[in-house]
Enzyme design. Structure first.
Site, PDB file in Angstrom:
ATOM      1  N   GLY A   1     -14.410 -64.046  48.384  1.00  0.00           N
ATOM      2  CA  GLY A   1     -14.491 -65.495  48.570  1.00  0.00           C
ATOM      3  C   GLY A   1     -14.867 -65.868  49.995  1.00  0.00           C
ATOM      4  N   ALA A   6     -11.268 -67.390  44.359  1.00  0.00           N
ATOM      5  CA  ALA A   6     -10.479 -68.009  43.283  1.00  0.00           C
ATOM      6  C   ALA A   6     -11.189 -69.239  42.749  1.00  0.00           C
ATOM      7  CB  ALA A   6      -9.100 -68.415  43.804  1.00  0.00           C
ATOM      8  N   TYR A  31      -3.794 -73.148  36.666  1.00  0.00           N
ATOM      9  CA  TYR A  31      -4.159 -72.686  38.006  1.00  0.00           C
ATOM     10  C   TYR A  31      -2.942 -72.093  38.716  1.00  0.00           C
ATOM     11  CZ  TYR A  31      -4.991 -72.956  43.005  1.00  0.00           C
ATOM     12  OH  TYR A  31      -5.060 -72.658  44.343  1.00  0.00           O
TER      13      TYR A  31
END
Ligand code: UD1
Length: 374
Positions: free
Chosen positions: A9, A80, A184
């Protein structure tokens, strides 16, 4: 000694700032990032650090992950999917990217030869659910989400689950029981627990950083599933009033991305952080109403926030960090609230129009269609 570091990420909001700091400190940095369309809209971000090596692939792509991991001594796992609301209708995607993506990384650490000596994973305050509170009669309480009838009556403050008295929010420490309220949050809890369990079992020092509400430059702006500071910024820059859910007195702990980077570097360096989950915030609550006011002022607009007096499904009322644990390791937030907000506003002011499109109303209609507001 120069370390080889993988940042998953690393083209994203937190990851890219971390990459900058690691390159600045002389580390050899590898980035794995899929340039998620919802965040990057098909563009290569202009801020990518030329001092890092980039592998553009998904974190669920085991082969790419294995290649990227080669020779790395430290892994920062920041990749993510991050939309809380969206996770409630893309259940499989969120579990696949966040939980299974982490599982793939852990499988590599367990089943393949590697050089990893430290794993730092990005966890989230969302795993707490509501924060920690105090009842004048019952003492410390850990309430669940507010009851539906109470919310329907637009009675916003959290009440004691035992005696019904109004509660006082306290700083939330890492010992608070975890009550994740969205897919989440569940995926982040799974990620944290899996990483710490594998780390402990195999003696790979692992740290889970529970980020509170992060803001700062490079925050995805047009992504309607992003955090409140980005959403309000887009609204204001487009001369639209920010829309406040509930009454605006709900609060969060807003922490600058620069401080998040500092916490990550500390987690890498400090053995005292090993095998622990640590809050990263400022220890200071700020109300959403205040965020709206401050941003309107900083953008120099004459707008009045619109208080919707509505409930967004799954929202908690108050949560701010108890940062005693990470402070004992030497962490102290350094960006004051006003200064950080000013930095955000200045950066937003410099973004081209196409990157600050206001998609709030569309996202709002989507939530309403799915009955995710009350
Ligand atoms: C956010 C992040 C989550 C992250 C967590 C900790 C999002 C969507 N959520 O959760 O990924 O794990 O911080 O870093 O990025 N609000 C308004 N108007 C708006 C938008 C929000 O009033 O237009 C209110 C919400 O109702 C809520 C508060 O602002 O009360 C904060 O919302 P949000 O920024 O989405 O953050 P969290 O839900 O705390």
């Amino acid at each position: 000694m120069r370390k080889k570091v993988l940042v998953t990420g690393g083209a994203g909001f937190v990851g890219s700032h971390l990459v900058d700091a690691l390159v600045r400190d002389g580390e050899e940095v590898v980035v794995l990032d899929n340039l998620e369309y919802q965040v990057h809209e098909g563009r290569l971000p202009g801020y990518l650090n030329p001092g890092a090596k980039y592998v553009f692939a998904d974190v669920t792509d085991g082969e790419a992950l294995e290649r990227a991991l080669e020779g790395c001594e430290v892994v920062f796992h920041e990749a993510a999917a991050v939309g809380v609301g969206q996770s409630m209708y893309q259940v499989e995607k969120y579990m696949r990217v966040n939980a299974i993506g982490t599982a793939k990384l852990l499988d590599l650490l367990v089943n393949r030869e590697h050089d990893v000596e430290k794993l730092v994973v990005a966890s989230s305050m969302s795993i707490y659910g509501e924060g920690k509170y105090e009842c004048a009669d019952c003492g410390i309480v850990y309430p669940r989400l507010r009851p539906r009838e109470q919310l329907a009556a637009r009675d916003w403050e959290v009440k004691c689950p035992t005696c019904g008295l109004a509660l006082k929010p306290l700083p939330t420490d890492e010992g608070k029981p975890l009550f994740p309220t969205s897919i989440y949050a569940m995926s982040k809890r799974d990620q944290e627990e899996m990483s710490l369990a594998i780390g402990k079992a195999y003696g790979i020092p692992t740290v889970a950083l529970r980020y509170f509400n992060i803001y700062g430059p490079r925050q995805a702006l047009s992504n309607p599933y992003t955090g409140v500071c980005a959403i309000f910024s887009c609204r204001i820059r487009n001369d639209n009033p920010p829309v406040i859910f509930e009454d605006g007195l709900q609060s969060r702990d807003f922490v600058s991305v620069q401080d998040i980077v500092r916490a990550n570097l500390l987690a890498m360096e400090s053995s005292g952080a090993d095998y622990r989950a640590l809050n990263v915030g400022t220890g200071r609550p700020t109300s959403i109403g205040e965020i709206a006011q401050v941003l309107i002022r900083l953008y120099g607009k004459r707008l009045k926030p619109k208080v919707a007096n509505k409930y967004r499904e799954g929202d908690i009322r108050h949560c701010y960090a108890d940062i005693t644990a990470i402070s004992a390791l030497g962490f102290a937030p350094q960006v004051a609230f006003e200064e950080g907000m000013r930095e955000l506003a200045e950066w937003v002011g410099l973004q081209p129009e196409c990157q600050v499109a206001d998609r709030f109303e569309k996202a709002q209609r989507e939530l309403e269609r799915r009955k995710l507001t009350l």
